[in-house]
Design an enzyme around this catalytic site. Structure first.
Site, PDB file in Angstrom:
ATOM      1  CG  ASP A  99      -0.278  -0.030   2.504  1.00  0.00           C
ATOM      2  OD1 ASP A  99       0.924   0.263   2.535  1.00  0.00           O
ATOM      3  OD2 ASP A  99      -0.920  -0.355   3.498  1.00  0.00           O
ATOM      4  CD  GLU A 134      14.222  -7.959   3.428  1.00  0.00           C
ATOM      5  OE1 GLU A 134      15.084  -7.267   3.982  1.00  0.00           O
ATOM      6  OE2 GLU A 134      13.130  -8.226   3.941  1.00  0.00           O
ATOM      7  CG  ASP A 197      18.206  -7.152   5.543  1.00  0.00           C
ATOM      8  OD1 ASP A 197      17.598  -6.178   5.067  1.00  0.00           O
ATOM      9  OD2 ASP A 197      17.698  -7.956   6.339  1.00  0.00           O
ATOM     10  CB  ILE A 199      16.545  -1.117   5.603  1.00  0.00           C
ATOM     11  CG1 ILE A 199      17.023   0.114   4.839  1.00  0.00           C
ATOM     12  CG2 ILE A 199      16.062  -0.692   7.002  1.00  0.00           C
ATOM     13  CD1 ILE A 199      16.006   1.262   4.763  1.00  0.00           C
ATOM     14  CG  ASP A 200      18.364  -6.926   9.587  1.00  0.00           C
ATOM     15  OD1 ASP A 200      17.308  -7.536   9.344  1.00  0.00           O
ATOM     16  OD2 ASP A 200      19.125  -7.226  10.528  1.00  0.00           O
ATOM     17  CB  THR A 202      11.785  -2.829   7.935  1.00  0.00           C
ATOM     18  OG1 THR A 202      12.525  -3.861   7.294  1.00  0.00           O
ATOM     19  CG2 THR A 202      11.359  -1.792   6.933  1.00  0.00           C
ATOM     20  CG  ASP A 349      16.702 -11.333   8.136  1.00  0.00           C
ATOM     21  OD1 ASP A 349      16.880 -10.103   8.058  1.00  0.00           O
ATOM     22  OD2 ASP A 349      15.633 -11.889   7.821  1.00  0.00           O
TER      23      ASP A 349
HETATM   24  N1  LIG Z   1       7.562 -13.714  11.878  1.00  0.00           N
HETATM   25  C1  LIG Z   1       8.868 -13.513  11.858  1.00  0.00           C
HETATM   26  N2  LIG Z   1       9.681 -14.292  12.606  1.00  0.00           N
HETATM   27  C2  LIG Z   1      11.003 -14.102  12.599  1.00  0.00           C
HETATM   28  N3  LIG Z   1      11.625 -13.136  11.885  1.00  0.00           N
HETATM   29  C3  LIG Z   1      10.878 -12.353  11.127  1.00  0.00           C
HETATM   30  C4  LIG Z   1       9.462 -12.477  11.079  1.00  0.00           C
HETATM   31  N4  LIG Z   1       8.973 -11.541  10.252  1.00  0.00           N
HETATM   32  C5  LIG Z   1      10.044 -10.859   9.793  1.00  0.00           C
HETATM   33  N5  LIG Z   1      11.194 -11.349  10.321  1.00  0.00           N
HETATM   34  C6  LIG Z   1      12.577 -10.949  10.048  1.00  0.00           C
HETATM   35  O1  LIG Z   1      13.138 -10.330  11.188  1.00  0.00           O
HETATM   36  C7  LIG Z   1      14.039  -9.352  10.710  1.00  0.00           C
HETATM   37  C8  LIG Z   1      14.323  -8.345  11.798  1.00  0.00           C
HETATM   38  O2  LIG Z   1      15.021  -8.987  12.792  1.00  0.00           O
HETATM   39  P1  LIG Z   1      14.797  -8.691  14.333  1.00  0.00           P
HETATM   40  O3  LIG Z   1      13.619  -9.457  14.765  1.00  0.00           O
HETATM   41  O4  LIG Z   1      16.073  -9.244  14.907  1.00  0.00           O
HETATM   42  O5  LIG Z   1      14.662  -7.247  14.486  1.00  0.00           O
HETATM   43  C9  LIG Z   1      13.321  -8.777   9.527  1.00  0.00           C
HETATM   44  O6  LIG Z   1      14.255  -8.196   8.664  1.00  0.00           O
HETATM   45  P2  LIG Z   1      13.823  -6.916   7.797  1.00  0.00           P
HETATM   46  O7  LIG Z   1      13.501  -5.834   8.732  1.00  0.00           O
HETATM   47  O8  LIG Z   1      15.026  -6.703   6.983  1.00  0.00           O
HETATM   48  O9  LIG Z   1      12.646  -7.356   6.984  1.00  0.00           O
HETATM   49  C10 LIG Z   1      12.640  -9.972   8.904  1.00  0.00           C
HETATM   50  O10 LIG Z   1      13.384 -10.579   7.875  1.00  0.00           O
HETATM   51 MG   LIG Z   2      16.291  -8.313   7.692  1.00  0.00          MG
HETATM   52 MG   LIG Z   3      11.920  -7.720   5.379  1.00  0.00          MG
HETATM   53 MG   LIG Z   4      15.470  -5.733   5.271  1.00  0.00          MG
END
Ligand SMILES: Nc1ncnc2c1ncn2[C@@H]1O[C@H](COP(=O)(O)O)[C@@H](OP(=O)(O)O)[C@H]1O
Ligand SMILES: [Mg+2]
Ligand SMILES: [Mg+2]
Ligand SMILES: [Mg+2]
Length: 412
Positions: A99, A134, A197, A199-200, A202, A349
């Site tokens: 969206d 990603e 990644d 932006i890890d 997000t 990740d």
């Molecule tokens: N249901 C889920 N269980 C575990 N990890 C998840 C999730 N949904 C998203 N993530 C992942 O958790 C990452 C963030 O890590 P953390 O939990 O350590 O903050 C996310 O990276 P992105 O923000 O790059 O998408 C995503 O890939």
């Molecule tokens: Mg990530």
């Molecule tokens: Mg992601």
């Molecule tokens: Mg990311």
């Protein structure tokens, strides 16, 4: 053959000839000469590491600019929009929802991905380029995304110009889309693959909390270097009396090359310092990290494990691979991650975080004690969860994990 000469040899696991210096350092790789005499030499990834540091640092600069609202004149409004939207979808990864608000989030990550691709390709022009990343350009190719794409392209161009090291014509929107889509490699056990990644964390990024730009290189399925740019992480420890609002300088760059240790420097370019995981042996003195987001890891399970270990400190909950960086410099002693059933971990990740922590003396495994295998494509095949700590605490941690998992399954 003498130590100084250059010679064309063929790595046993690759068909491409490789010109390399026998003076090169770190990783041991086996090569055969024409007489099938097998040599064990050390590979060096200095050039690739320098490129990765530059790419991640510039992407961090870009992300900070994005957060200071240069993506749109009405950015404050967008930020509020984004926050409420992300919170209402707390169990979904924000960048997968197309969206308007989410387009801005995915656009930001894609913007960082385009810049990293650009820098790696410019810095390493003679190397084949394969990237497992990603983001992709699908959302940005929609009709409604024209404005966002144009703003992103402008920002990528501004960042490249402000760095001053590349004399290239301005990138077009199509160049940016192509750069984003060069991250479509599947990775695997053969050859070299960058893992990104852009932006890890997000959700942390949107909240104004922790996030990281995480970049690693796989060679024959093994992580050989990793860089974590953490724009919001204080240079001082975040353990103990960590005060988010204090005036500590923020912005850390962690980097590691296989066999060469882990270093941290300020994103502003201070001299690097070698870092080490904590030497704590008594688990009661340990503190532990876990995801900020409850949907990403079972907090009740980690708290049952912490209880068995006698841990007294409350959990430190922060987003992203910043947890690996913080652990590598001894801010905490343990990182536990137990996603809910059915979730598949992606290599981007963990790849950079994994080498940053192991080169600092840490150890990482799944819940059954198996090392992580980055050679199987974009997913990690895992037993239940990921745990990270120092060598001394790992046996005790594994035992507590096993007991807690048994208790959990018998209570179902
Ligand atoms: N249901 C889920 N269980 C575990 N990890 C998840 C999730 N949904 C998203 N993530 C992942 O958790 C990452 C963030 O890590 P953390 O939990 O350590 O903050 C996310 O990276 P992105 O923000 O790059 O998408 C995503 O890939
Ligand atoms: Mg990530
Ligand atoms: Mg992601
Ligand atoms: Mg990311």
């Amino acid at each position: 053959m003498t130590g100084n000469c250059l010679k064309i040899l063929t790595p046993i696991s690759s068909s491409k000839p490789l010109l390399f210096s026998l003076l090169s350092k770190p990783t041991k790789t086996q090569f055969k000469t024409s007489s099938s005499f097998v040599l064990s030499v050390k590979m060096s990834y200095h050039k690739e590491l320098a490129a990765a540091k530059k790419a991640a640092s510039l992407a961090a600069q870009l992300c900070q600019a994005l957060n200071s609202c240069s993506l749109s004149p009405s950015c404050k409004v967008q930020k509020v929009l984004l926050q409420s939207d992300v919170q209402s979808k707390s169990d979904k990864s924000p960048v997968t929802v197309a969206d308007y608000g989410m387009l801005v989030v995915s656009g930001r990550a894609a913007c960082s991905q385009a810049l990293v691709t650009f820098v790696l390709e410019r810095e390493l022009p003679s190397e084949p380029f394969s990237l497992v990343a990603e983001e992709d350009s699908t959302d940005l190719r929609n009709d409604g995304a024209t404005d966002t794409l144009e703003r992103i392209t402008k920002l990528v161009n501004e960042t490249i110009t402000s760095d001053g090291s590349y004399s290239v014509p301005t990138l077009s929107t199509e160049d940016v889309l192509k750069a984003i889509d060069s991250g479509k490699s599947e990775g695997g056990s053969a050859g070299r693959h960058w893992v990104l990644d852009p932006i890890d964390g997000t959700k942390g990024f949107v909240r104004g909390d922790q996030y990281a730009i995480a970049l690693a290189l796989l060679d024959e399925g093994k992580v050989v270097l990793g860089v974590l740019a953490c724009p919001n992480l204080p240079l001082a420890s975040i353990c103990g009396d960590y005060d988010k609002s204090s005036n500590n300088e923020v912005g850390c760059l962690f980097y590691a090359e296989i066999g060469a240790g882990t270093y941290m420097q300020s994103l502003n370019g201070s001299s690097p310092v070698k870092v080490q995981v904590t030497a704590i042996e008594n688990s009661e003195e340990a503190s532990f990290f876990e995801s900020y987001e409850k949907a990403h890891s079972q907090h009740d399970l980690s708290s049952s494990i912490a209880k068995k270990l006698g841990v007294k400190a409350p959990p430190v909950r922060i987003d992203s691979q910043v947890k690996y960086g913080a652990l590598s410099r001894g801010d905490g002693a343990i990182y536990m991650r137990f996603p809910r059933e059915g979730y598949r971990e992606k290599i981007w990740d963990h790849a950079a975080g994994c080498i940053v922590v192991t080169e600092a003396g840490g150890i990482i495994s799944d819940a059954a004690g198996n090392p992580l295998d980055f050679s199987k494509g974009k997913y990690l095949d895992l037993n239940v969860g990921i745990i990270v700590t120092n060598q001394k605490l790992m046996p005790k941690l594994l035992k507590a994990v096993k007991e807690s998992l048994e208790e959990q399954s018998s209570s179902l």
